[in-house]
Design a protein around this motif. Structure first.
Motif, PDB file in Angstrom:
ATOM      1  N   ILE A   1      -3.439   5.775   4.575  1.00 14.49           N
ATOM      2  CA  ILE A   1      -3.079   4.542   3.867  1.00 14.49           C
ATOM      3  C   ILE A   1      -2.389   3.527   4.769  1.00 14.49           C
TER       4      ILE A   1
ATOM      5  N   ILE B   1      -2.556   6.883  -7.208  1.00 21.63           N
ATOM      6  CA  ILE B   1      -1.576   6.529  -8.240  1.00 21.63           C
ATOM      7  C   ILE B   1      -2.217   6.676  -9.623  1.00 21.63           C
TER       8      ILE B   1
ATOM      9  N   ASP C   1       1.249   5.614  -1.763  1.00 17.05           N
ATOM     10  CA  ASP C   1       0.677   6.689  -2.562  1.00 17.05           C
ATOM     11  C   ASP C   1       1.766   7.279  -3.459  1.00 17.05           C
TER      12      ASP C   1
ATOM     13  N   HIS D   1      -4.086   1.829  -3.150  1.00 11.75           N
ATOM     14  CA  HIS D   1      -3.588   3.204  -3.152  1.00 11.75           C
ATOM     15  C   HIS D   1      -4.749   4.205  -3.210  1.00 11.75           C
TER      16      HIS D   1
ATOM     17  N   THR E   1       0.859  -1.183   0.000  1.00 11.29           N
ATOM     18  CA  THR E   1       0.000   0.000   0.000  1.00 11.29           C
ATOM     19  C   THR E   1       0.894   1.231   0.000  1.00 11.29           C
TER      20      THR E   1
END
Length: 297
Positions: free
Chosen positions: A87, A44, A11, A41, A9
């Motif tokens: 996240i 992305i 970003d 994510h 996980t």
């Protein structure tokens, strides 16, 4: 053997570190190992997704990107303006995100894989909700982590490498319990996902330390100045630690001196892996990384 599902996980801030992590995972795989990689994510873009997919072209491994809204954890405590955003909780959704799997591996993206994951994936954890690496005894004398009397586990476990017994977790409503923990403990959660995992999970399987070796111990023989050694020595003997570090499977870039992608001269093994990433992905990621971090070192 069947594919091994591995989840990451991250970003858009951590593209470069994640690219090295994924590349090291597939580069260290045995010829017979197949990884089914999933990335969850919040932001992305398609161009980046395609670059990652190109990196896996010609291999037997697969990678899938799936969006998760940050609002999923809008009521969870986070480090606003810092590196620990919503996240960090995404990993705790894995049992429900991948219902087709009974067992799933999660790993952070500030790591470098040194060996294959087939051995750990084949460990029988049928009697446990998940498996992780113990960091320090769970009591009021804890050095690094926060003590919760409500946590009845013998140790506190790091959340950088977790093997989920997803089948058992679904049966025991783990994800529902996660949200109950977040609601009930909220501002008491100092280490966010780590605290939530340790409070919520009732029974851990102890993975060997080789699945969570800290950089301060991997790159230096003298551990006396290592902040991480100060607490892991209360779980493992020096002989065990030396053997585990020698057989490192996952090297974790936590603690000093920081994340290797932020430095002009990262460790040689990280640099070697970085240089094997497709140029298109390196160009895509270096632009923002250099602008954001290199001016600070």
């Amino acid at each position: 053997m069947a594919k091994i599902p591995v989840v990451f996980t991250f970003d858009k801030r951590i593209i470069l570190g994640a690219a090295v992590t994924v590349k090291s995972l597939i580069d260290s795989a045995k010829p017979e190992t197949e990884y089914d990689i999933y990335v969850y994510h919040p932001d992305i873009d398609d161009k980046t997704v395609n670059e990652f997919k190109k990196m896996l072209e010609g291999t037997k491994h697969s990678i899938t990107f799936e969006y998760i809204s940050k609002t999923k954890f809008q009521d969870a405590p986070i480090n606003k303006g810092g590196s620990w955003t919503e996240i960090v909780y995404y990993r705790l959704l894995i049992p429900e995100l991948l219902p087709q799997y009974d067992k799933v591996i999660y790993a952070d993206t500030d790591v470098l894989f040194k060996d294959d994951l087939e051995e750990v994936f084949n460990i029988d954890i049928s009697e446990y909700e998940c498996a992780a690496v113990a960091m320090e005894p769970n009591n009021e004398n804890m050095i690094c982590h926060k003590y919760f009397p409500e946590n009845k586990n013998e140790f506190t476990y790091i959340s950088s490498f977790i093997m989920f017994n997803s089948k058992k977790m679904r049966e025991e409503n783990f994800v529902k319990r996660v949200f109950e923990t977040i609601k009930n403990f909220n501002t008491r959660l100092k280490f966010f996902d780590l605290d939530t995992l340790n409070i919520t999970c009732n029974k851990f399987y102890n993975l060997p330390f080789r699945y969570g070796v800290f950089q301060s111990m991997y790159y230096h023989n003298d551990w006396s100045n290592s902040n991480e050694y100060k607490f892991v020595k209360n779980v493992y003997s020096d002989d065990i630690l030396k053997e585990e570090v020698k057989n490192t499977v996952m090297l974790h870039y936590a603690g000093d001196p920081g994340k290797p992608w932020r430095f002009k001269n990262p460790p040689e093994d990280f640099k070697e892996c970085l240089n094997t990433i497709p140029k298109s992905l390196r160009k895509l990621t270096f632009r923002d990384i250099r602008k954001r971090f290199f001016s600070k070192v």
